[in-house]
Design a protein around this motif. Sequence first.
Motif, PDB file in Angstrom:
ATOM      1  N   SER A  99       1.052  -1.172  -0.045  1.00 47.64           N
ATOM      2  CA  SER A  99      -0.027  -0.022   0.012  1.00 47.64           C
ATOM      3  C   SER A  99       0.947   1.213   0.043  1.00 47.64           C
ATOM      4  O   SER A  99       1.494   1.505   0.941  1.00 47.64           O
ATOM      5  CB  SER A  99      -0.797  -0.029   1.309  1.00 47.64           C
ATOM      6  OG  SER A  99      -1.280   1.333   1.671  1.00 47.64           O
ATOM      7  N   GLU A 100       0.713   1.931  -1.076  1.00 46.05           N
ATOM      8  CA  GLU A 100       1.396   3.018  -1.130  1.00 46.05           C
ATOM      9  C   GLU A 100       1.334   4.144   0.110  1.00 46.05           C
ATOM     10  O   GLU A 100       2.111   4.890   0.439  1.00 46.05           O
ATOM     11  CB  GLU A 100       1.352   3.990  -2.545  1.00 46.05           C
ATOM     12  CG  GLU A 100       2.223   4.870  -2.857  1.00 46.05           C
ATOM     13  CD  GLU A 100       2.070   5.635  -4.292  1.00 46.05           C
ATOM     14  OE1 GLU A 100       2.824   6.488  -4.688  1.00 46.05           O
ATOM     15  OE2 GLU A 100       1.711   5.030  -5.036  1.00 46.05           O
ATOM     16  N   TYR A 101       0.011   4.322   0.516  1.00 40.43           N
ATOM     17  CA  TYR A 101      -0.488   4.993   1.549  1.00 40.43           C
ATOM     18  C   TYR A 101       0.251   4.543   3.010  1.00 40.43           C
ATOM     19  O   TYR A 101       0.977   5.435   3.613  1.00 40.43           O
ATOM     20  CB  TYR A 101      -1.900   5.004   2.009  1.00 40.43           C
ATOM     21  CG  TYR A 101      -2.367   5.768   3.050  1.00 40.43           C
ATOM     22  CD1 TYR A 101      -2.656   7.260   3.048  1.00 40.43           C
ATOM     23  CD2 TYR A 101      -2.326   5.161   4.294  1.00 40.43           C
ATOM     24  CE1 TYR A 101      -3.075   7.799   4.017  1.00 40.43           C
ATOM     25  CE2 TYR A 101      -2.973   5.650   5.410  1.00 40.43           C
ATOM     26  CZ  TYR A 101      -3.291   7.158   5.199  1.00 40.43           C
ATOM     27  OH  TYR A 101      -3.640   8.008   6.615  1.00 40.43           O
ATOM     28  N   ASN A 102       0.293   3.564   3.169  1.00 38.66           N
ATOM     29  CA  ASN A 102       0.985   2.852   4.406  1.00 38.66           C
ATOM     30  C   ASN A 102       2.471   2.978   4.316  1.00 38.66           C
ATOM     31  O   ASN A 102       3.181   3.317   5.358  1.00 38.66           O
ATOM     32  CB  ASN A 102       0.801   1.369   4.692  1.00 38.66           C
ATOM     33  CG  ASN A 102      -0.688   1.035   4.934  1.00 38.66           C
ATOM     34  OD1 ASN A 102      -1.636   2.021   5.363  1.00 38.66           O
ATOM     35  ND2 ASN A 102      -1.135  -0.451   5.054  1.00 38.66           N
ATOM     36  N   GLN A 104       4.224   5.252   2.588  1.00 35.88           N
ATOM     37  CA  GLN A 104       4.590   6.751   3.093  1.00 35.88           C
ATOM     38  C   GLN A 104       4.423   7.174   4.530  1.00 35.88           C
ATOM     39  O   GLN A 104       5.129   7.708   4.852  1.00 35.88           O
ATOM     40  CB  GLN A 104       3.840   7.335   1.853  1.00 35.88           C
ATOM     41  CG  GLN A 104       4.201   7.214   0.577  1.00 35.88           C
ATOM     42  CD  GLN A 104       3.816   8.353  -0.408  1.00 35.88           C
ATOM     43  OE1 GLN A 104       3.114   9.251  -0.154  1.00 35.88           O
ATOM     44  NE2 GLN A 104       3.898   8.008  -1.965  1.00 35.88           N
ATOM     45  N   ALA A 105       3.564   6.741   4.641  1.00 28.35           N
ATOM     46  CA  ALA A 105       3.197   6.792   6.521  1.00 28.35           C
ATOM     47  C   ALA A 105       4.448   6.267   7.260  1.00 28.35           C
ATOM     48  O   ALA A 105       4.793   7.032   8.227  1.00 28.35           O
ATOM     49  CB  ALA A 105       1.801   6.394   6.799  1.00 28.35           C
ATOM     50  N   ASN A 138       8.300   6.016  -0.509  1.00 26.86           N
ATOM     51  CA  ASN A 138       7.863   4.948  -0.192  1.00 26.86           C
ATOM     52  C   ASN A 138       8.987   4.278   0.900  1.00 26.86           C
ATOM     53  O   ASN A 138       9.885   4.212   0.549  1.00 26.86           O
ATOM     54  CB  ASN A 138       7.166   3.876  -1.003  1.00 26.86           C
ATOM     55  CG  ASN A 138       6.244   4.317  -1.582  1.00 26.86           C
ATOM     56  OD1 ASN A 138       5.411   5.296  -1.357  1.00 26.86           O
ATOM     57  ND2 ASN A 138       5.990   3.635  -2.925  1.00 26.86           N
TER      58      ASN A 138
END
Length: 396
Positions: A99-102, A104-105, A138
């Motif tokens: 998951s790109e969102y995860n 990057q977080a 990422n």
Amino acid sequence: MKKIVISVVLVLVIVIFSLVWGKDSPEPSQSLALINGLVIDGTGSPPVKGAVIVISKPHIVAVGPSIKVKLPPNIEVIDVQGSTILPGFINTHVHHGYSEYNLQAWARAGVTTVRDLGANPRAPLFSIRDNLNKINKNARLIAAGPFLTAPAGYPLVPFGSSSALELDTITEVRQKVKQLLDQGADVIKCGVESGDIFGLSIPVLSLEKLSEIVRIAHEQNTRVSAHISVSKDLERALNAGVDDIAHMAVDSVPDRLIKRMIADDVYWVPTLELWTGVGHGFGEKAIHNLRRFNQAGGKVALGTDYGGYITEFDLGMPDREIKYMQEAGMTPAQIIMAATRNAAYVCNLADTLGTIEPGKIADLLVVKDNPLHDLEALTEVQMVIHNGVIIRSQVP
């Protein structure tokens, strides 16, 4: 007509000149120096005050006190003004890593690498990983691919999980493990869960099959991580020769198994955040067993099992996991090593990540205060560098 010919010639000259100049001219400088930092290098050595780190993307080329490190000419210099510089942290047990969102977080929090230990085998996991790893914002994704298990084994039972690949015969073990490795698996994850904590009897891969998984992986210089939850399954995993244990056991672990893990140089990934979230007293038992393992000199790598169960997990810096590791008696220095050097070893990346040393990839976390005094400092992020490139900065 002459004007037209001259114009065409001029255009051609400009195009040719541009191509030649573009080919022969040097690229923009990719060098960077951090100065006036307190460096905690992840090796366990004492911190270095007034330190300098010289980076030539993507590697660290020099690190040490300012009186010993000479800055190259024409280098970008950033004064971190006494902030602490650490290796980028590594979470060695996550799910939902594709998951790109995860990713990057995690990266923005200073967790620059994560190891995903189980995802749907029907997805093109390794090509997804490769594409995600091309995006420098990422976190680096280390991928096991699917979870290897016995037919009707864990996590198919009791969760009906789609992240498992069932292995029946020894021939199938050989075929599917080799296929996974050929496809690009960074690590092999196998389930050794007989079901005690669920009040069930769950089929487990035989010792012969587990040992064959380990043999094939080791032939290709790949590590094997084993899911366990109780001591009898831990012993089976150790008998097979696995490299790290995913999850702290939540029963009473015999001293002989702790001593054996240390003698065999097997690392433990405790996932205390998971066990505390599950409840039933498992968190307290896991913390107690980690305390015993750490006191005996065992090697610990940080991992949380993010997304592996229906409970709340920290996305980013694993604050709760760190807090529980402290409750288990681990010192700030030990926790930092568990999240850096030891975690890099578990990911099979000890030669390239996990410490601040010349030749290593420049994955760095800069925080305002000294986490050896207070680990809460890890949340005061000043800068994150990934592959030698600044991806987050609050340093003036």
